[in-house]
Design a protein around this motif. Structure first.
Motif, PDB file in Angstrom:
ATOM      1  N   SER A  67      21.698  11.468  15.456  1.00  0.00           N
ATOM      2  CA  SER A  67      21.620  12.896  15.759  1.00  0.00           C
ATOM      3  C   SER A  67      21.378  13.228  17.225  1.00  0.00           C
ATOM      4  CB  SER A  67      20.513  13.538  14.912  1.00  0.00           C
ATOM      5  OG  SER A  67      19.249  12.956  15.202  1.00  0.00           O
ATOM      6  N   TRP A  68      21.216  12.244  18.099  1.00  0.00           N
ATOM      7  CA  TRP A  68      21.071  12.539  19.522  1.00  0.00           C
ATOM      8  C   TRP A  68      21.523  11.344  20.347  1.00  0.00           C
ATOM      9  CZ3 TRP A  68      17.751   9.214  21.993  1.00  0.00           C
ATOM     10  CH2 TRP A  68      16.735   8.621  21.222  1.00  0.00           C
ATOM     11  N   ILE A  69      21.919  11.663  21.594  1.00  0.00           N
ATOM     12  CA  ILE A  69      22.343  10.654  22.556  1.00  0.00           C
ATOM     13  C   ILE A  69      21.518  10.852  23.820  1.00  0.00           C
ATOM     14  CG2 ILE A  69      24.263   9.715  23.906  1.00  0.00           C
ATOM     15  CD1 ILE A  69      26.148  11.120  21.865  1.00  0.00           C
ATOM     16  N   VAL A 103      24.477  17.453  17.056  1.00  0.00           N
ATOM     17  CA  VAL A 103      24.057  16.271  17.813  1.00  0.00           C
ATOM     18  C   VAL A 103      23.778  16.657  19.257  1.00  0.00           C
ATOM     19  CG1 VAL A 103      24.764  13.974  18.604  1.00  0.00           C
ATOM     20  CG2 VAL A 103      25.377  14.768  16.291  1.00  0.00           C
ATOM     21  N   GLY A 104      22.610  16.249  19.780  1.00  0.00           N
ATOM     22  CA  GLY A 104      22.226  16.569  21.136  1.00  0.00           C
ATOM     23  C   GLY A 104      22.657  15.521  22.143  1.00  0.00           C
ATOM     24  N   PHE A 105      22.708  15.920  23.408  1.00  0.00           N
ATOM     25  CA  PHE A 105      23.104  15.040  24.511  1.00  0.00           C
ATOM     26  C   PHE A 105      22.112  15.280  25.644  1.00  0.00           C
ATOM     27  CE2 PHE A 105      25.461  13.698  28.229  1.00  0.00           C
ATOM     28  CZ  PHE A 105      26.266  12.649  27.791  1.00  0.00           C
ATOM     29  N   ARG A 143      10.787  12.186  18.551  1.00  0.00           N
ATOM     30  CA  ARG A 143       9.852  13.111  17.887  1.00  0.00           C
ATOM     31  C   ARG A 143      10.486  14.485  17.717  1.00  0.00           C
ATOM     32  NH1 ARG A 143       6.485  10.276  21.395  1.00  0.00           N
ATOM     33  NH2 ARG A 143       6.462  11.963  22.950  1.00  0.00           N
ATOM     34  N   HIS A 144      11.250  14.903  18.719  1.00  0.00           N
ATOM     35  CA  HIS A 144      11.944  16.182  18.634  1.00  0.00           C
ATOM     36  C   HIS A 144      12.931  16.185  17.472  1.00  0.00           C
ATOM     37  CE1 HIS A 144      14.070  19.785  19.865  1.00  0.00           C
ATOM     38  NE2 HIS A 144      15.198  19.108  19.972  1.00  0.00           N
ATOM     39  N   GLY A 145      13.586  15.057  17.243  1.00  0.00           N
ATOM     40  CA  GLY A 145      14.552  14.962  16.156  1.00  0.00           C
ATOM     41  C   GLY A 145      13.927  14.942  14.779  1.00  0.00           C
ATOM     42  N   GLY A 146      12.630  14.648  14.718  1.00  0.00           N
ATOM     43  CA  GLY A 146      11.929  14.642  13.441  1.00  0.00           C
ATOM     44  C   GLY A 146      11.877  13.258  12.825  1.00  0.00           C
ATOM     45  N   PRO A 147      11.036  13.096  11.796  1.00  0.00           N
ATOM     46  CA  PRO A 147      10.885  11.792  11.129  1.00  0.00           C
ATOM     47  C   PRO A 147      12.230  11.262  10.635  1.00  0.00           C
ATOM     48  CG  PRO A 147       9.231  13.352  10.360  1.00  0.00           C
ATOM     49  CD  PRO A 147      10.205  14.148  11.186  1.00  0.00           C
ATOM     50  N   GLY A 148      12.503  10.030  10.963  1.00  0.00           N
ATOM     51  CA  GLY A 148      13.736   9.406  10.505  1.00  0.00           C
ATOM     52  C   GLY A 148      14.954   9.707  11.341  1.00  0.00           C
ATOM     53  N   SER A 149      14.827  10.536  12.365  1.00  0.00           N
ATOM     54  CA  SER A 149      15.996  10.802  13.208  1.00  0.00           C
ATOM     55  C   SER A 149      16.404   9.521  13.932  1.00  0.00           C
ATOM     56  CB  SER A 149      15.700  11.903  14.217  1.00  0.00           C
ATOM     57  OG  SER A 149      14.773  11.465  15.197  1.00  0.00           O
ATOM     58  N   LYS A 150      17.708   9.386  14.180  1.00  0.00           N
ATOM     59  CA  LYS A 150      18.234   8.171  14.813  1.00  0.00           C
ATOM     60  C   LYS A 150      19.022   8.553  16.067  1.00  0.00           C
ATOM     61  CE  LYS A 150      20.369   6.495  11.126  1.00  0.00           C
ATOM     62  NZ  LYS A 150      21.015   5.500  10.230  1.00  0.00           N
TER      63      LYS A 150
END
Length: 442
Positions: A73-75, A141-143, A269-276
């Motif tokens: 969910s993020w790069i 998805v963030g960058f 942490r911003h993505g939340g628990p379990g974010s990859k």
């Protein structure tokens, strides 16, 4: 393809390379690698240079699969936070929607602009923008930029936010700003001044950071809070970085990589628990420093620190390298870029061994047991920076990092011949860029 062991590795080493390798010609050939890394929370994907088209292309293809098929969910990339924040807002459909990817990337001004303002990145961002717009806002998805260089840009962002949201806190920000005013916007001039006054503006930026953290948590929503707090963190750590760098202290490298790993933690942490998340950086940041000669110099890096801070199965490190081709780089810091020839891998190096053993592109996934003759051996592994002198490499001088490959990465993408990436614009007249500490052999 050569079948004789030759001077670049004995028969057992060649046999191990071949047993672990699978041909790589299209995106489906990444299946074994995707299967190996998709369960990790952090997948770091490297590159042996910042100027090679195929590294960017294969990294993008692997990233697309991990995003589409496994929910990454993020790069986080080796770029400045303010510049990448504008990209983040664009790919999420929140700002600058009148622009295309090329228009957004054209705003990159810090040398070397070709690292991100290139056709390969524009193609990936075009895809990511379309992918995001087909999804609800929270699932986009963030960058983000991980680097520490943007001292003045980040200070400006913090000042602007405080003026709009917490004007009574402006005196704290102004004290920090006024400390830097005598140096214009030249971080090197500021850094040199701290030779006489060792603490420089450190107390002011630390007070600013504390104040912004407090105010942001009181008044902001989650995404906006991430931006303003991160800019304050950059300001504090950039001040520390430049003050350390100007003394010729190689620990500035550690300041920078600790900052990047701390930023990765905030993104997680911003993505939340379990974010990859995915991390895009040079091999010298991605590959575990403990498996290189950097360790002897007391240097750490992103790959090492992530492995130390998180469970083993939550971090996957992927390197990319090649045998020969062309690359975009400069002759000196701040100079315009050129397309330069990359000579064949040096005899006895990792690149020469893979060329002699395979002869074609491959994806190599390492097993749990890495005690074999190749994975446990020390070999030179090529690293090309944004400044590159291929004539020196041809004479056997520099550019190879002593590496124990099985400990440095979890997998490797091997390419026989690579080509220079495509900058969106050329560098202007030479300027003094943000200087960077370099690891041994890089």
């Amino acid at each position: 393809m050569s079948t004789a062991p030759g001077p670049n590795g004995g028969a057992p080493m060649v046999a191990e390379v071949r047993s672990l390798s699978r041909p790589l010609s299209d995106v489906t050939d990444l299946d074994p690698l995707v299967a190996r890394v998709h369960g990790a929370r952090f997948v770091c994907i490297g590159e042996a240079s910042h100027g090679t088209s195929e590294y960017y292309q294969w990294r993008a293809l692997l990233s697309r699969r991990l995003i589409e098929e496994h929910g990454f969910s993020w790069i986080g990339v080796e770029g400045d936070w303010p510049d990448c924040w504008r990209i983040n807002q664009w790919v999420k459909g929140e700002a600058d929607q009148h622009l295309d990817a090329v228009g957004v990337l054209s705003r990159f001004e810090r040398w070397p602009t070709w690292m991100w303002a290139n056709r390969e990145v524009a193609d990936f961002l075009t895809w990511l923008h379309a992918y995001n717009l087909a999804r609800p806002g929270p699932a986009r998805v963030g960058f983000y930029g991980l680097d520490v260089y943007s001292l003045w840009d980040s200070l400006w962002e913090v000042m602007g936010w405080l003026e709009a949201n917490s004007p009574d806190a402006l005196p704290t920000a102004l004290r920090a700003w006024q400390c830097f005013v005598p140096f214009g916007e030249d971080p090197h001039l500021y850094a040199r001044s701290t030779r006489l006054v060792p603490t420089g503006c450190e107390p002011e930026v630390v007070r600013l950071l504390v104040e912004v953290r407090r105010r942001a948590r009181e008044t902001l929503g989650d995404e906006e809070m991430l931006d303003v707090v991160q800019n304050a963190e950059v300001a504090a750590n950039a001040e520390h970085y430049y003050r350390t760098m100007v003394r010729g202290d190689r620990q500035s490298w550690n300041v920078r990589d600790h900052h990047m790993v701390d930023t990765i933690g905030r993104l997680a942490r911003h993505g939340g628990p379990g974010s990859k998340g995915l991390v895009w950086e040079h091999n010298t940041h991605v590959g575990d420093a403990r498996a290189t000669d950097m360790a002897r110099e007391g240097l750490v890096n992103v790959g090492q620190l992530l492995r130390e801070r998180h469970p083993a199965d939550s971090v996957a490190l992927v390197g990319l390298t090649s045998h020969r081709g062309t690359v975009v780089a400069a002759a000196a810091w701040g100079d315009p870029e050129s397309v330069l020839a990359v000579p064949e891998g040096r005899a006895g190096s990792l690149e020469a061994l893979l060329h002699d053993s395979l002869g074609d592109p491959a994806v190599i996934v390492f097993p749990d047991d890495r005690s074999g003759p190749w994975l446990s051996s020390w070999m030179g592994h090529r690293a090309i920076g944004v400044v590159y002198h291929p004539d020196r490499e041809a004479r056997g001088v520099g550019n190879y990092v002593p590496t124990r490959i099985g400990a440095r990465y979890d997998a490797l993408i091997w390419l026989e011949r690579t080509t220079a990436l495509q900058p969106l614009h050329h560098e202007g007249r030479p300027t003094e860029p943000e200087l960077e500490t370099e690891p041994t052999g890089f």
